[in-house]
Design a protein around this motif. Structure first.
Motif, mmCIF file in Angstrom:
data_model
loop_
_atom_site.group_PDB
_atom_site.id
_atom_site.type_symbol
_atom_site.label_atom_id
_atom_site.label_comp_id
_atom_site.label_asym_id
_atom_site.label_seq_id
_atom_site.Cartn_x
_atom_site.Cartn_y
_atom_site.Cartn_z
ATOM 1 N N ASP A 1 0.844 -1.297 0.097
ATOM 2 C CA ASP A 1 -0.100 -0.079 0.155
ATOM 3 C C ASP A 1 0.673 1.310 0.032
ATOM 4 N N THR A 2 1.852 1.133 0.812
ATOM 5 C CA THR A 2 2.793 2.265 1.121
ATOM 6 C C THR A 2 4.068 2.288 0.745
ATOM 7 N N ILE A 3 4.963 3.101 0.170
ATOM 8 C CA ILE A 3 6.289 2.924 0.151
ATOM 9 C C ILE A 3 6.882 4.172 1.187
ATOM 10 N N ASN A 4 7.429 3.878 2.413
ATOM 11 C CA ASN A 4 7.922 5.212 3.137
ATOM 12 C C ASN A 4 9.405 4.910 3.154
ATOM 13 N N VAL A 5 10.076 6.021 2.407
ATOM 14 C CA VAL A 5 11.508 6.008 2.171
ATOM 15 C C VAL A 5 12.126 6.592 3.362
ATOM 16 N N PHE A 6 13.182 6.086 4.081
ATOM 17 C CA PHE A 6 14.083 6.426 5.129
ATOM 18 C C PHE A 6 15.185 7.412 4.333
ATOM 19 N N PHE A 7 15.008 8.482 4.481
ATOM 20 C CA PHE A 7 16.139 9.768 3.913
ATOM 21 C C PHE A 7 16.850 10.016 5.328
ATOM 22 N N THR A 8 17.755 8.769 5.647
ATOM 23 C CA THR A 8 18.739 9.085 7.109
ATOM 24 C C THR A 8 19.896 8.326 6.574
ATOM 25 N N SER A 9 20.784 8.688 7.121
ATOM 26 C CA SER A 9 22.378 8.109 7.175
ATOM 27 C C SER A 9 22.830 7.783 5.747
ATOM 28 N N SER A 10 22.517 8.453 4.788
ATOM 29 C CA SER A 10 23.318 8.200 3.445
ATOM 30 C C SER A 10 23.725 9.191 2.842
ATOM 31 N N SER A 11 24.841 9.269 2.757
ATOM 32 C CA SER A 11 25.696 10.378 2.086
ATOM 33 C C SER A 11 25.245 10.655 0.791
ATOM 34 N N THR A 12 24.688 9.875 0.109
ATOM 35 C CA THR A 12 24.461 10.041 -1.348
ATOM 36 C C THR A 12 23.083 10.799 -1.561
ATOM 37 N N CYS A 13 22.175 10.583 -0.661
ATOM 38 C CA CYS A 13 20.697 11.144 -0.636
ATOM 39 C C CYS A 13 20.542 11.741 0.661
ATOM 40 N N SER A 14 21.182 12.098 1.463
ATOM 41 C CA SER A 14 20.835 13.126 2.512
ATOM 42 C C SER A 14 20.610 14.549 2.060
ATOM 43 N N LEU A 15 19.441 15.133 2.685
ATOM 44 C CA LEU A 15 19.343 16.274 2.366
ATOM 45 C C LEU A 15 20.258 17.434 2.673
ATOM 46 N N GLY A 16 21.000 17.252 3.963
ATOM 47 C CA GLY A 16 22.102 18.110 4.348
ATOM 48 C C GLY A 16 23.509 17.818 3.595
ATOM 49 N N LYS A 17 23.698 16.740 3.236
ATOM 50 C CA LYS A 17 25.039 16.358 2.558
ATOM 51 C C LYS A 17 25.026 16.434 1.224
ATOM 52 N N ASN A 18 23.747 16.038 0.518
ATOM 53 C CA ASN A 18 23.796 15.917 -0.752
ATOM 54 C C ASN A 18 22.394 16.601 -1.275
ATOM 55 N N PRO A 19 22.039 17.761 -1.310
ATOM 56 C CA PRO A 19 20.810 18.182 -1.682
ATOM 57 C C PRO A 19 20.226 17.712 -3.124
ATOM 58 N N ALA A 20 21.182 17.800 -3.872
ATOM 59 C CA ALA A 20 21.085 17.143 -5.444
ATOM 60 C C ALA A 20 20.705 15.700 -5.330
ATOM 61 N N GLY A 21 21.536 15.033 -4.639
ATOM 62 C CA GLY A 21 21.107 13.353 -4.341
ATOM 63 C C GLY A 21 19.934 13.394 -3.781
ATOM 64 N N LYS A 28 16.999 15.232 -3.960
ATOM 65 C CA LYS A 28 15.977 15.582 -4.884
ATOM 66 C C LYS A 28 16.071 14.299 -6.042
ATOM 67 N N SER A 29 17.107 14.051 -6.553
ATOM 68 C CA SER A 29 17.045 13.091 -7.757
ATOM 69 C C SER A 29 16.494 11.632 -7.196
ATOM 70 N N THR A 30 16.998 11.082 -6.002
ATOM 71 C CA THR A 30 16.397 9.995 -5.436
ATOM 72 C C THR A 30 14.914 9.802 -4.974
ATOM 73 N N LEU A 31 14.628 11.124 -4.414
ATOM 74 C CA LEU A 31 13.243 11.457 -4.314
ATOM 75 C C LEU A 31 12.289 11.278 -5.544
ATOM 76 N N GLN A 32 13.065 11.864 -6.627
ATOM 77 C CA GLN A 32 12.206 11.979 -7.814
ATOM 78 C C GLN A 32 12.127 10.454 -8.348
ATOM 79 N N GLN A 33 13.164 9.495 -8.129
ATOM 80 C CA GLN A 33 13.102 8.179 -8.894
ATOM 81 C C GLN A 33 12.106 7.528 -8.018
ATOM 82 N N TRP A 34 12.111 7.663 -6.462
ATOM 83 C CA TRP A 34 11.020 6.706 -5.761
ATOM 84 C C TRP A 34 9.492 7.530 -5.880
#
Length: 486
Positions: free
Chosen positions: A239-259, A261-267
């Motif tokens: 029913d729901t995909i609940n993505v954890f945007f935590t502890s990943s330098s490739t898609c952390s908002l603070g560490k990598n805003p571009a990453g 946004k791009s991974t959020l777009q994919q999900w």
């Protein structure tokens, strides 16, 4: 167990609250309950994770994830659960048996009557309660159908003499798998759905999958074969995909805003293409406390960001309402004690926000506006204290006027942590502070005077606190409750 000193850094900034609109898209607000992460920086009863019934009576959460089931087959082939200090061994004999058998995972089936009462209370308010599964063991080598049947009988609509929550029936399951073994989960979900059909259960059985933010997730999919999100049959049950945007330098908002946004777009693309609701989970506390929330600096969304339309439009694919259904917090144990907005000056009501608003209330308010495409307007000043502190519960009906500008805390924090590592971090992370900016809030003549006065007051308070000294936090690991019992 450690005691957190108050962080008294006051930092002024200006953000925009969207105007209040009639909500047509009701957001999902998810909280992970049971790990009691606040116990790592609070002492005494104040600051401990509240009982589940109280949380559901005093919060805006729509869904509660009971975290966690840790072992699929512990003592006597029954699962092991981990809900911090909320559960006990039902008898002295069961405790002695646990000690003599010493299961590998360290977890066993416990008795949790308070959680059972809380489940019924939450459901009476229309909130869903899911069993969150994040095991330290795997399904490999186990009879998956038997594991699923055990779960059905212990937590859902089946029957068993050792049900941890008594007669309470959970609304579904959340898979937050972090043990690097994807084996068996499609079969597990399919068997649980089969049990629902066999018993002709009318209430929906909700299935949530909580991958890490990197797309695709190595354990849950999609793309990789044999994963829950890769199997058409199992994906249809989700029913729901609940993505954890935590502890990943490739898609952390603070560490990598571009990453981010791009991974959020994919999900978002994957979820909408397959007709799934999409939610995002972030830390329930920041300001240097991210390690205790098993996250890293930059993962936490500050009130400043939440109440700023630019934040949503710049880092999120737009329109946000086209794909995002809500946000989750891991975890929510500190939320009742953490009121980040110390002062709000306003002459009208409407938002429900006030100086006693919890972080979850601010998040809820922001989501209502963004998911209903509200527009920003108006100004107001606010002084904020950073970090956990004592504070009142939500005061509904008072607070910020629709479309106001707010000054809220901003901080740079450090720290790291692995998602769902049940051992609290051993290092201490402190919140950095910086002096408040000097300026005036522009807006009519009266508004300008009020804005300048508010900032001047913030400077005076900051200077007094600098003279008095700065506070920090102390950190120390605590052991699992089963190990402490021994």
């Amino acid at each position: 167990m450690i005691r957190a000193l108050l962080l008294l850094a006051c930092i002024a900034c200006t953000v925009v609250i969207p105007r209040l609109v009639a909500a047509t898209n009701t957001p999902q607000l998810v909280v992970y309950y049971g790990q009691n992460k606040a116990s790592n920086f609070y002492t005494g009863s104040v600051g401990q994770e509240q009982d589940l019934a109280t949380i559901c009576r005093t919060s805006q959460y729509t869904t509660i994830h009971l975290a966690f089931l840790r072992d699929f087959s512990s003592l006597d082939g029954l699962p092991g659960i981990d809900y911090s200090n909320h559960c006990t061994f039902p008898t002295d004999a069961s405790l002695s048996y646990y000690r003599s058998m010493n299961p590998t995972s360290g977890f066993a089936l416990l008795s949790c009557p308070d959680i059972g009462y809380g489940i019924a209370t939450c459901q009476s308010f229309g909130k869903k309660v899911l069993l969150s599964v994040s095991p330290l063991t795997t399904l490999a080598g186990l009879d998956v159908n038997q594991v699923a049947d055990n779960l059905w009988n212990l937590f859902f609509s089946g029957s068993h003499p050792q049900r941890p929550f008594g007669n309470a029936v959970l609304d579904g399951i959340d898979l937050a798998i972090r043990n690097n073994d994807y084996t068996g989960y499609p079969a597990l979900i399919n068997r649980l759905k089969y049990q629902q059909q066999q018993q002709q259960q009318q209430a929906p059985f909700t299935v949530t999958v909580s991958p890490r933010c990197d797309f695709p997730d190595a354990i849950l999919g999609p793309v990789y074969s044999g994963r829950v999100l890769s199997s058409p049959t199992t994906l249809a049950q989700v029913d729901t995909i609940n993505v954890f945007f935590t502890s990943s330098s490739t898609c952390s908002l603070g560490k990598n805003p571009a990453g981010f946004k791009s991974t959020l777009q994919q999900w978002a693309t994957f979820a909408t293409t397959n007709g799934k609701a999409l939610t995002i989970t972030v830390p329930g506390l920041g300001y240097g406390y991210e390690p205790y929330m098993e996250s890293m600096a930059g993962d936490f969304w500050t009130p400043t960001q939440l109440l700023n339309r630019t934040f949503w439009s710049s880092v999120f694919p737009t329109p946000v309402s086209a794909y995002l259904k809500g946000v989750g917090m891991f975890d929510g144990s500190a939320d009742p004690w953490h009121t980040p907005c110390a002062e709000i000056s306003t002459t009208t009501t409407g938002s429900g926000l006030s100086s006693t608003s919890k972080y979850s209330d601010i998040l809820w308010w922001a989501l209502q506006q963004v998911l209903n495409d509200a527009s920003p307007e108006g100004t107001v000043s606010m002084r904020s204290s950073v970090g956990p502190s004592g504070g009142g519960m939500l005061s509904i009906g008072s607070g910020v006027s629709p479309g106001d500008t707010v000054s809220t805390p901003s901080s740079t924090s450090t720290g790291g942590g692995n998602p769902f590592d049940y051992h609290p971090p051993t290092s201490t992370a402190g919140a950095s502070t910086s002096p408040p900016p000097i300026g005036a809030i522009v807006g009519g003549s009266v508004g300008g005077v009020i804005g300048i006065g508010a900032i001047a007051g913030g400077l005076w308070v900051w200077k007094r606190r600098r003279v008095a000294g700065r506070s920090g936090i102390e950190g120390q690991s605590s052991t699992d409750h089963l190990q402490r019992d021994e």
